[in-house]
Structure formats: structure tokens, C-alpha cells
Design a protein around this motif. Structure first.
Motif, PDB file in Angstrom:
ATOM      1  N   UNK A   1       0.842  -1.161  -0.130  1.00  0.00           N
ATOM      2  CA  UNK A   1       0.091   0.015  -0.117  1.00  0.00           C
ATOM      3  C   UNK A   1       0.894   1.358   0.016  1.00  0.00           C
ATOM      4  N   UNK A   2       1.875   1.272   0.698  1.00  0.00           N
ATOM      5  CA  UNK A   2       2.579   2.518   1.016  1.00  0.00           C
ATOM      6  C   UNK A   2       3.529   2.583  -0.201  1.00  0.00           C
ATOM      7  N   UNK A   3       3.902   1.612  -1.030  1.00  0.00           N
ATOM      8  CA  UNK A   3       4.588   1.634  -2.484  1.00  0.00           C
ATOM      9  C   UNK A   3       3.674   2.440  -3.357  1.00  0.00           C
TER      10      UNK A   3
ATOM     11  N   UNK B   1       4.155   5.316  -6.662  1.00  0.00           N
ATOM     12  CA  UNK B   1       3.423   5.127  -7.691  1.00  0.00           C
ATOM     13  C   UNK B   1       2.565   6.487  -8.059  1.00  0.00           C
ATOM     14  N   UNK B   2       1.528   6.520  -7.183  1.00  0.00           N
ATOM     15  CA  UNK B   2       0.684   7.734  -7.486  1.00  0.00           C
ATOM     16  C   UNK B   2       1.282   9.021  -7.398  1.00  0.00           C
ATOM     17  N   UNK B   3       2.201   9.455  -6.752  1.00  0.00           N
ATOM     18  CA  UNK B   3       2.937  10.629  -6.890  1.00  0.00           C
ATOM     19  C   UNK B   3       3.621  10.645  -8.393  1.00  0.00           C
ATOM     20  N   UNK B   4       3.773   9.850  -8.916  1.00  0.00           N
ATOM     21  CA  UNK B   4       4.481   9.688 -10.438  1.00  0.00           C
ATOM     22  C   UNK B   4       3.336   9.972 -11.368  1.00  0.00           C
TER      23      UNK B   4
ATOM     24  N   UNK C   1       7.777   2.648  -9.582  1.00  0.00           N
ATOM     25  CA  UNK C   1       6.971   3.920 -10.216  1.00  0.00           C
ATOM     26  C   UNK C   1       7.146   3.714 -11.824  1.00  0.00           C
ATOM     27  N   UNK C   2       8.553   3.237 -11.948  1.00  0.00           N
ATOM     28  CA  UNK C   2       8.782   3.282 -13.622  1.00  0.00           C
ATOM     29  C   UNK C   2       7.927   2.235 -14.241  1.00  0.00           C
ATOM     30  N   UNK C   3       7.920   0.913 -13.543  1.00  0.00           N
ATOM     31  CA  UNK C   3       6.772  -0.067 -14.333  1.00  0.00           C
ATOM     32  C   UNK C   3       5.642   0.389 -14.338  1.00  0.00           C
TER      33      UNK C   3
END
Length: 235
Positions: A20-22, A27-30, A84-86
Motif C-alpha cells: 500500500x505504501x509503495x 506510484x501515485x505521486x509519479x 514507479x517506472x514500471x
């Protein structure tokens, strides 16, 4: 409720909190907001695709080595991309449920698993035989039946097209024309292109007799092996 990990007694709860933290902190901030991509990131167990020595790093904002020596992993391009890149790559490829996908650089198989969860069929090529075996085994354990991993050098001639989507899970100096030739009409290719310290996520879409190109974000990652390396020298 978002609790600190050390307050969660059950190991499975700690894993889910880390996942969840990931998603929420990386992810969302990217700028990843696609509901299907976020659902796949939540549902698939990324930790099961990470080599045992690095399992504790599964949810960190970094590339994970797929080699015992992290320096060699970078040199050989044997890494898992940062989460985040994936996720951003998946979102910007505008995947469809009917898409037929070619991935270059299977690595651990996690990107292939996510692609397979969002599309009809995935073929993933891996130049390193050890990683090809590992990726195939990881996909099988995850119950992914519409993706296969082939031990192959994608820098050589590739058969089996056309593909609706081609994904390069590593960087190249330039996008090879041989891969573009494998795209179906309206097909999309996503790659990380350039030289350190500046590389760009590059998305190319076949349109008529040509291609439209966008380069929406920067990221630097390890090279895919054996692709052309043109000189950076300019007069």
C-alpha cells in the motif's frame, strides 16, 4: 487505516501495508492514476518475483539487482525497474485487453506478469538463460497463463509479429528500426532512450506510414545488452 509497519503483528499484514505504501507514496505521486494499473500493482505479489537475497527491497523506490553482485547487475542490465517506472510505463502505453505484446528483457518476469494481467497475450524475451528460467518459473507460480518467456537475443532478428505493443524493460541508445517494423497498425512501443545522465521515456505509435513520438518523462536505467551504441561525439 495506514499504520506503521512495526505495529502490525501478522507478517501478511506487514506485506500488504508495504505494498500500500509503495503505491501511495511512490506510484501515485509519479502521475499514475489509471485504475487498472493501480489494481494490478496491488493484486500481484511483487515480492514473489524478487530474488531471495533482495526480498526485503521488493517495495523500495529503487532498481533491484537480479545478480549476486549489484555492480554486475547494472553492467549486464539484470535489474528490476523501480515500481514507479514500471507503473508509469504501463499507464503510458495505453494498453488494451485485446493487445498482443512483446517485451524485451524479461528479468524476473514481473513486468510480463503485469502486462499479461492487462492484455491478451505476452511474449517476453530474455538474453540471459538463468533469468529466462527464473522468469518463467515466477510466472507459473503466479498462475499467469497468457505469458511466455523465451531465451533469445532481441537485438537479432525477431519473428512472430506484428505486435500491438512492444515494451523495452531497460534502456537503449536509440530505438531499433527492426522493432518498429514489428508493430501492427496503431501499435505502440515504449522504451527508455538516451545516454547517462539524460534518458527519456519514449513512446512511439505507428500512424499510417510513419510514427508519432512523445517523450513525457525522464529516467535513467541499465542498458539492454547488444543493442547498437552509436557514438555521442558531435562536431
Amino acid at each position: 487505516m495506514n499504520l506503521p509497519l512495526n505495529t502490525l503483528a501478522d507478517p501478511s499484514d506487514r506485506l500488504e501495508q508495504a505494498r500500500y505504501n509503495m503505491i501511495e507514496q511512490q506510484v501515485r505521486p509519479w502521475d499514475v492514476s489509471d485504475a487498472q494499473v493501480l489494481e494490478v500493482m496491488q493484486r500481484l505479489h511483487r515480492e514473489d518475483f524478487v530474488p531471495a537475497p533482495y526480498r526485503d527491497m521488493a517495495f523500495t523506490d529503487m532498481e533491484i539487482p537480479l545478480h549476486d553482485d549489484p555492480v554486475e547487475a547494472i553492467r549486464l542490465g539484470q535489474i528490476m525497474l523501480a515500481p514507479r517506472v514500471e507503473a508509469r510505463m504501463l499507464q503510458d502505453l495505453k494498453l488494451k485487453a485485446s493487445d498482443r505484446v512483446l517485451e524485451v528483457g524479461a528479468g524476473s518476469g514481473f513486468m510480463a506478469a503485469m502486462l499479461a494481467s492487462l492484455t491478451a497475450d505476452v511474449t517476453s524475451l530474455e538474453i540471459e538463460e538463468r533469468l529466462a528460467r527464473m522468469a518463467g518459473a515466477n510466472l507459473a507460480r503466479a498462475g499467469i497463463t497468457n505469458a511466455r518467456v523465451l531465451h533469445a537475443n532481441a537485438a537479432e532478428a525477431i519473428a512472430g509479429g506484428p505486435y500491438d505493443v512492444i515494451v523495452l524493460s531497460g534502456s537503449v541508445a536509440q530505438v531499433p528500426q527492426a522493432l518498429l517494423d514489428l508493430l501492427a497498425p496503431d501499435g505502440r512501443l515504449g522504451a527508455i532512450v538516451g545516454f547517462k545522465p539524460m534518458m527519456r521515456a519514449t513512446f512511439m505509435e505507428r500512424s499510417g506510414n510513419g510514427f508519432s513520438t512523445t517523450e513525457p518523462w525522464d529516467v535513467v536505467t541499465a542498458r539492454l545488452r547488444h543493442f547498437p551504441q552509436p557514438s555521442q561525439f558531435k562536431f
